[in-house]
Design a protein around this motif. Sequence first.
Motif, PDB file in Angstrom:
ATOM      1  N   ASP A   1       0.856  -1.185   0.000  1.00  0.00           N
ATOM      2  CA  ASP A   1       0.000   0.000   0.000  1.00  0.00           C
ATOM      3  C   ASP A   1       0.890   1.232   0.000  1.00  0.00           C
ATOM      4  N   GLY A   2       0.421   2.297  -0.643  1.00  0.00           N
ATOM      5  CA  GLY A   2       1.227   3.503  -0.594  1.00  0.00           C
ATOM      6  C   GLY A   2       0.812   4.555  -1.583  1.00  0.00           C
ATOM      7  N   ARG A   3       1.549   5.645  -1.559  1.00  0.00           N
ATOM      8  CA  ARG A   3       1.256   6.804  -2.399  1.00  0.00           C
ATOM      9  C   ARG A   3       2.550   7.435  -2.887  1.00  0.00           C
TER      10      ARG A   3
ATOM     11  N   THR B   1       4.147   1.017   2.249  1.00  0.00           N
ATOM     12  CA  THR B   1       4.225   0.005   3.301  1.00  0.00           C
ATOM     13  C   THR B   1       4.001  -1.377   2.699  1.00  0.00           C
ATOM     14  N   VAL B   2       4.706  -2.358   3.256  1.00  0.00           N
ATOM     15  CA  VAL B   2       4.615  -3.746   2.815  1.00  0.00           C
ATOM     16  C   VAL B   2       4.202  -4.607   3.993  1.00  0.00           C
TER      17      VAL B   2
ATOM     18  N   ARG C   1       8.525  -0.317   5.738  1.00  0.00           N
ATOM     19  CA  ARG C   1       8.079   0.971   5.199  1.00  0.00           C
ATOM     20  C   ARG C   1       9.221   1.677   4.477  1.00  0.00           C
ATOM     21  N   LEU C   2       8.947   2.110   3.268  1.00  0.00           N
ATOM     22  CA  LEU C   2       9.901   2.881   2.478  1.00  0.00           C
ATOM     23  C   LEU C   2       9.392   4.308   2.354  1.00  0.00           C
TER      24      LEU C   2
ATOM     25  N   SER D   1      12.490   1.254   6.732  1.00  0.00           N
ATOM     26  CA  SER D   1      12.273   0.782   8.100  1.00  0.00           C
ATOM     27  C   SER D   1      11.853  -0.680   8.044  1.00  0.00           C
ATOM     28  N   LEU D   2      12.607  -1.520   8.737  1.00  0.00           N
ATOM     29  CA  LEU D   2      12.392  -2.970   8.685  1.00  0.00           C
ATOM     30  C   LEU D   2      12.911  -3.587   9.970  1.00  0.00           C
TER      31      LEU D   2
END
Length: 199
Positions: free
Chosen positions: A57-59, A74-75, A106-107, A127-128
Motif C-alpha cells: 500500500d502507498g502513495r 508500506t509492505v 516501510r519505504l 524501516s524494517l
Amino acid sequence: MAAPVRRLAAVAIAMLGNAGASAAPVEYTLDPVHTSVYFGASHFERSSVRGRFGKIDGRIVYDADSGAGAIDVTVDLASVDTGNRTLDGVLRSAQFFDIAQFPLARLRADRFISDGGRLVAVEGELSLHGVTRPVRLQAERFRCGEITLFGVSRQVCGGDFRAEVPRSAFGMTRFLPDAGDIVTLHVAVEASPASSPAR
C-alpha cells in the motif's frame, strides 16, 4: 488523515512553494494489481532464494514540471511468498522478520534524482525489523502520462526500481553466511491520481 497522507501533503505543499506557480505536484495512489516487491539472496553461493510480497500500500507525490517527488510505501511482511510454505514460516518468525513485533516494512523517500530529465534514482529510508536505514533505489525506468486500455483512458505513473540491502544492517543475521547477507530488491510500481477517474 493518516500519517503517510499528512506527510505527502506536506511534501506537496513544500514542492509548490519551492518550484513556483507553474509546478503541479500530483498525489498518486498505488495500484496493488500492478505493484510488486520481489527479493532474492544467495543460497550457499550456489543458487538464489527468491520471493515476493503480495500486500503493498502507498502513495507517490510527483511534480512532472520540476521532477521532484516523494514516496511512502508500506509492505505487509506476512504476505511473503517464496513458493515454499516452510520457508515462508521461517521468514515470518522471530528468526527473520518477526512479524508478531514488526508486521510492516516501510519505504519513505523524498529525494528524486534526475539526469538529463530522466529519473535515475530515489533516496530515502527503509524501516524494517525495528531498524531504519538510508536506502537508494536505482530507477531502471519511470514514466508518467495517459494510457488507454480497452477504450478506457487514465493517468498513470509507473517504474521499475532496484536496490541492494544488507539484511544484517536490520538485525537479521540468522543463517549467515550460508544464506547471503545482500538482498536484492526489485520494486515495480504503477499508480494513478486518486481524484482522476478513468474515462
